[in-house]
Every structure is written in C-alpha cells, then in structure tokens.
Design an enzyme around this catalytic site. Sequence first.
Site, short mmCIF file in Angstrom:
data_model
loop_
_atom_site.label_atom_id
_atom_site.label_comp_id
_atom_site.label_asym_id
_atom_site.label_seq_id
_atom_site.Cartn_x
_atom_site.Cartn_y
_atom_site.Cartn_z
N HIS A 88 -26.96 20.94 -1.17
CA HIS A 88 -27.10 21.52 -2.50
C HIS A 88 -26.11 22.65 -2.72
CE1 HIS A 88 -29.26 22.28 -6.18
NE2 HIS A 88 -29.32 23.56 -5.88
N CYS B 1 -1.57 1.66 -3.04
CA CYS B 1 -2.57 2.72 -2.82
C CYS B 1 -1.98 4.13 -2.81
CB CYS B 1 -3.28 2.51 -1.48
SG CYS B 1 -3.55 0.82 -1.01
N CYS C 161 0.83 -1.21 0.00
CA CYS C 161 0.00 0.00 0.00
C CYS C 161 0.86 1.26 0.00
CB CYS C 161 -0.92 -0.02 1.21
SG CYS C 161 -1.81 1.52 1.44
N LYS D 227 -0.04 5.28 -6.03
CA LYS D 227 -1.06 5.28 -7.10
C LYS D 227 -1.94 6.52 -7.00
CE LYS D 227 -4.84 3.95 -6.12
NZ LYS D 227 -5.22 2.57 -5.99
N GLU E 35 -25.93 14.75 -3.52
CA GLU E 35 -27.32 14.89 -3.08
C GLU E 35 -28.26 13.99 -3.90
OE1 GLU E 35 -29.29 18.73 -3.81
OE2 GLU E 35 -27.79 19.15 -5.33
N GLU F 135 -6.90 1.80 -13.30
CA GLU F 135 -6.28 2.94 -12.60
C GLU F 135 -5.06 3.45 -13.38
OE1 GLU F 135 -5.70 1.53 -8.58
OE2 GLU F 135 -7.76 2.05 -8.02
N TYR G 116 -8.81 -3.57 -11.11
CA TYR G 116 -8.50 -2.30 -10.45
C TYR G 116 -7.22 -1.66 -11.02
CZ TYR G 116 -11.41 -3.12 -6.18
OH TYR G 116 -12.41 -3.31 -5.28
P1 NDP Z 1 -7.73 -8.04 -10.54
O1 NDP Z 1 -7.86 -9.45 -10.10
O2 NDP Z 1 -8.61 -7.01 -9.98
O3 NDP Z 1 -7.86 -7.98 -12.12
C1 NDP Z 1 -7.07 -8.77 -12.95
C2 NDP Z 1 -7.47 -8.54 -14.38
O4 NDP Z 1 -6.59 -9.26 -15.24
C3 NDP Z 1 -8.88 -9.04 -14.68
O5 NDP Z 1 -9.44 -8.21 -15.65
C4 NDP Z 1 -8.62 -10.44 -15.24
O6 NDP Z 1 -9.59 -10.88 -16.11
C5 NDP Z 1 -7.34 -10.20 -16.02
N1 NDP Z 1 -6.52 -11.41 -16.14
C6 NDP Z 1 -6.21 -12.31 -15.18
N2 NDP Z 1 -5.41 -13.26 -15.67
C7 NDP Z 1 -5.21 -12.98 -16.97
C8 NDP Z 1 -4.49 -13.61 -18.01
N3 NDP Z 1 -3.82 -14.74 -17.80
N4 NDP Z 1 -4.51 -13.05 -19.22
C9 NDP Z 1 -5.21 -11.90 -19.45
N5 NDP Z 1 -5.91 -11.26 -18.50
C10 NDP Z 1 -5.92 -11.80 -17.29
O7 NDP Z 1 -6.20 -7.73 -10.30
P2 NDP Z 1 -5.41 -6.36 -10.20
O8 NDP Z 1 -4.02 -6.71 -10.51
O9 NDP Z 1 -6.08 -5.29 -10.97
O10 NDP Z 1 -5.52 -6.00 -8.66
C11 NDP Z 1 -5.22 -6.97 -7.66
C12 NDP Z 1 -6.03 -6.72 -6.43
O11 NDP Z 1 -5.51 -5.60 -5.75
C13 NDP Z 1 -7.47 -6.36 -6.71
O12 NDP Z 1 -8.28 -7.49 -6.76
C14 NDP Z 1 -7.84 -5.46 -5.58
O13 NDP Z 1 -8.43 -6.24 -4.55
C15 NDP Z 1 -6.54 -4.88 -5.14
N6 NDP Z 1 -6.47 -3.46 -5.54
C16 NDP Z 1 -7.33 -2.58 -4.98
C17 NDP Z 1 -7.31 -1.25 -5.34
C18 NDP Z 1 -8.28 -0.30 -4.75
O14 NDP Z 1 -8.88 -0.61 -3.73
N7 NDP Z 1 -8.48 0.86 -5.36
C19 NDP Z 1 -6.34 -0.76 -6.30
C20 NDP Z 1 -5.49 -1.78 -6.86
C21 NDP Z 1 -5.56 -3.07 -6.47
P3 NDP Z 1 -10.92 -11.68 -15.62
O15 NDP Z 1 -11.79 -10.67 -14.96
O16 NDP Z 1 -11.48 -12.20 -16.89
O17 NDP Z 1 -10.45 -12.74 -14.69
#
Ligand code: NDP
Length: 452
Positions: A435, A48, A43, A51, A440, A181, A177
């Site tokens: 407002h 976080c 984080c 980012k 709101e 982002e 995510y």
């Molecule tokens: P996520 O699991 O959120 O997303 C991964 C993405 O990559 C999905 O779209 C997934 O597709 C795709 N994917 C997975 N495997 C493959 C592959 N082999 N080939 C192509 N595409 C693939 O992971 P992130 O890395 O974005 O984030 C990790 C975690 O970190 C999040 O789940 C979240 O909990 C946390 N996080 C939270 C944030 C916040 O609170 N603002 C900010 C950043 C991270 P599909 O959906 O089809 O599986």
Amino acid sequence: MAQYDFDLFTIGAGSGGVRASRVSAGYGAKVAVAEERYLGGTCVNVGCIPKKLLMYASHFSEDFEDAAGFGWTVGERRVDWATLIAHKDKEIMRLNGVYRKLLQESGVTIIENHVEIIDPHTVVVDGRRIAAKYILVAVGSWPVVPKIPGSEHAITSNEAFYLPKLPRKVIIVGGGYVGVEFAGIFHGLGVEVTQLYRGPLFLRGFDDDCRKTLAEEMRKRGVDLRFNTDVESIEKVGSGLRATLTGGMEVEVDQILYATGRVPNTGSLGLEKAGVEVKNDGAVVVDDFSKTNVDSIYAIGDCTDRLMLTPVAIAEGRAVGETLFNNNPMKPSYVNVPSAVFSTPNIGTVGLTETQARERYKTIDVYRTSFRPLKHTLTGRDENIMMKIIADQATDKVVGCHMVGPDAGEIIQGLAVAMNCGATKAQFDATIGIHPTGAEEFVTMRTKAGAS
Ligand code: NDP
C-alpha cells in the site's frame, strides 16, 4: 560417419537463434549462426526495444501535463524527433555489439550473409557449401501490407522507426499489438492519429474488458479510433497521402502505417529443397520439440507461427540446445504465457480471457475493478485502471489476470508465476497488499463481477 563442418548451423541471429546457438555452444557443440540483416533480429532492431524506447519518449507529454498538479511549472516543451531517433539508433548499435560479443565469447562463428538450405544437412553461403549435423531455422517474420491500390505508399513498423521527420498526421491500419502501440507512441509525441480497425472492436483475442477499456482510454486522450473501417485506396497528393476509407470518406495525412500482421520470413530459404513442410503462409511446421518433418532440421520463433513473442522464441531456442546437445529433451511451456501491449495505457495479460474461461470451465468467478489511480487525484487526469481476475469456481484456481493501466506488464509478470504455481483466488486474497499501489487491488478484489 558423416563429417560435418558444424554440429549446429543456425539461420537467423534474432533472440531465438542467438539463445539456441549460445546454449548449444555452451554444451560443447561447434556452432555457426548466419545473419543477413542485423544482429539481434526484430526485437532489438525494429521491434520490442526501439518500440519501448519510443513509448517512453511519448509518455513525457502526459508527465509534463501531470506535473502541474504537483506544483511544478514546466516550461516550453517540444520533441525533437531527429534527436530521439539518433539516441535510439545509438542504443541499438550498442546492443548489436553486445549480441556480437555474446556470440563470439560463446565460441559461435558468425556469418553475415544470406543462406540457402539445399539438403537436410547442407547450406550454401556465397557459393560455399557448409555441412551441419543440425540446421536451425530461426529467421523470424516480416510485416505484411495487404494489396490495395496505392499500398506501395504505406509504411510498416520497419520504416516507422526510421522516419526522417515526425509526421503531423498519420493513419494506422490494424488493431493488433503493433497498431495500438504506435497509435500511443505517435499520439504522445503530438501527432494527430487516426487508427482504423476492420472489425467492431480492436485487439481481437484479448479479454473484452481490456479491449473496451483501452478504446475508452485512447479516445479520452484524443486518438481518433474508427472501427469497422478500412482503407480502400491510397494516392499521393503533394508531399502527403490521401486515403479513401470504407464508405468513401477521404482523409489526408503524412504517413499511413500498416500494422496488419507479420508473416514467417521463410520465402528464400530453400526449405522445399530439404523437404521441410511449411504451411501456406510460409510457417515451418514443427513438433513439440521444434523439430520439423526432417530429423536434422529444427525451427523456432516467429517463423514457426506459434506465439510471436521474443521470450517464447528464447524459450524455444534454449529447449533446442538442451534437447540436441545436453541429452535433455525439453519442450517449451506455452501455459500461462504472459504478455504486455505497450499501448497508452499498457495492457498486461496472462491466462484465459473471460470468454475462453467460460468455454473451458463449467462455472467461473469473475472479479473486476476499475478505479482512478491515487496519482491522478492531484493531476485531475481522467484515467482509470481496470483489473480483472478470473477463477475456476470448482477448484478456485486463478485462470486469468488482466489489467489496463500504467506498468501493467510489470505487474502481470509476477502474477504469471503465481498462476504457474497453481495459485487459488483464496491464496491471492491471503496475500498482503503493498500500500498504496495499484497492484494491491489484485489481492483485495473480493466482490464478484458475475458468476456463471
Ligand atoms: P496482429 O496479428 O497482432 O494484428 C494484426 C491486425 O491487423 C489485426 O487487428 C487484424 O485484424 C488486422 N488485419 C490483418 N489483416 C488485415 C487486412 N488485410 N486488412 C485490414 N486489417 C487487417 O499483428 P501485429 O502486426 O500487430 O503484430 C504481429 C505480432 O507481433 C503480434 O501477433 C505479436 O505476437 C507480436 N508483437 C508483440 C508485441 C508485444 O509483445 N508487446 C508488440 C508487437 C508485436 P483481425 O483481428 O480482424 O484479424
């Protein structure tokens, strides 16, 4: 009676590990925390915090454009990536120091080294055995890059925060995510962004209206979103990279950022030596109190594969401290966990999506609004805010709130409190709005978008 060096030995000084250690020490426990990388964990260092700082930086491009509508003349503008990264690094170093001080002031011993568990009560650090009554595994997660030809040329979010120069063109792979982002961050900083997602619509698991609205808003801004598309191979060409996409199309870019998920960081911990059960992806199996199948070993945060969110890890850490050292068995609550995606624009969400609510309840009421914010009546920017409330028709309880728009996370946080208090739609309606704000609308939405 067994003699231990520490009451609690925490492995990992990220958000969860630090909270558990400090809470436990506060109740008189003798605590050590081991960290092999950076104090504050993902984080603070590569998640976080940096980012969000980069997100702020990226937003200035829109703010400068919008200023003209309010009579401002803004001169020449350009972003200096090196300055931005240097300022961000300075803030992270400050936070590393804050974490160190917090631990020290709580009386926690900090061990900056790799640790291995060799039995239910013993860890080894640099050849030295340390005995602990309890061991807490809080080692977090690490980004994964799927193996394809040339995947070694790709970067992850870890490297994106330290790029020596701002790329001109990037491909971002993944529609979660991190992917959305970084698409917003890079685009706002003037980078040409192509984001690929393997399925028909990104942000799987989020409410469909949020997913569709964000896709529209990102496309309006000029992000090249390509769904049902993946990278088949990557090769180095000159100082850049050539990606061959599904269907054979080739795209040349400076960087390819994989945001395809994170896996628990448990590989080199020796959990198997202590008999701790882990899933295939390395996630530690825990009960509601974060206890593993071994009574003296607990695990919290990303490495347990529950919800990969900093505040959740912190809640889990606190609960472990309460349970073990305050005679107050505590299970963290996973009900109505709000979250925000710091995309451009932001998503804020709490509770059930419309799809989940339709599965859970017999009949639901859905209220939805989409409007142009007041600010853009003068800027002329084509941006819409989307807000949505989902209520269980039988009880009138609000079971989901979703928003795409500026500061969505700030707005949704308060609604999560209301939902945890069991607020009904009638109570939302009885609340006076502020407002003029976008927020709101959450208390003035009256027309049902559809009932089932
Ligand atoms: P996520 O699991 O959120 O997303 C991964 C993405 O990559 C999905 O779209 C997934 O597709 C795709 N994917 C997975 N495997 C493959 C592959 N082999 N080939 C192509 N595409 C693939 O992971 P992130 O890395 O974005 O984030 C990790 C975690 O970190 C999040 O789940 C979240 O909990 C946390 N996080 C939270 C944030 C916040 O609170 N603002 C900010 C950043 C991270 P599909 O959906 O089809 O599986």
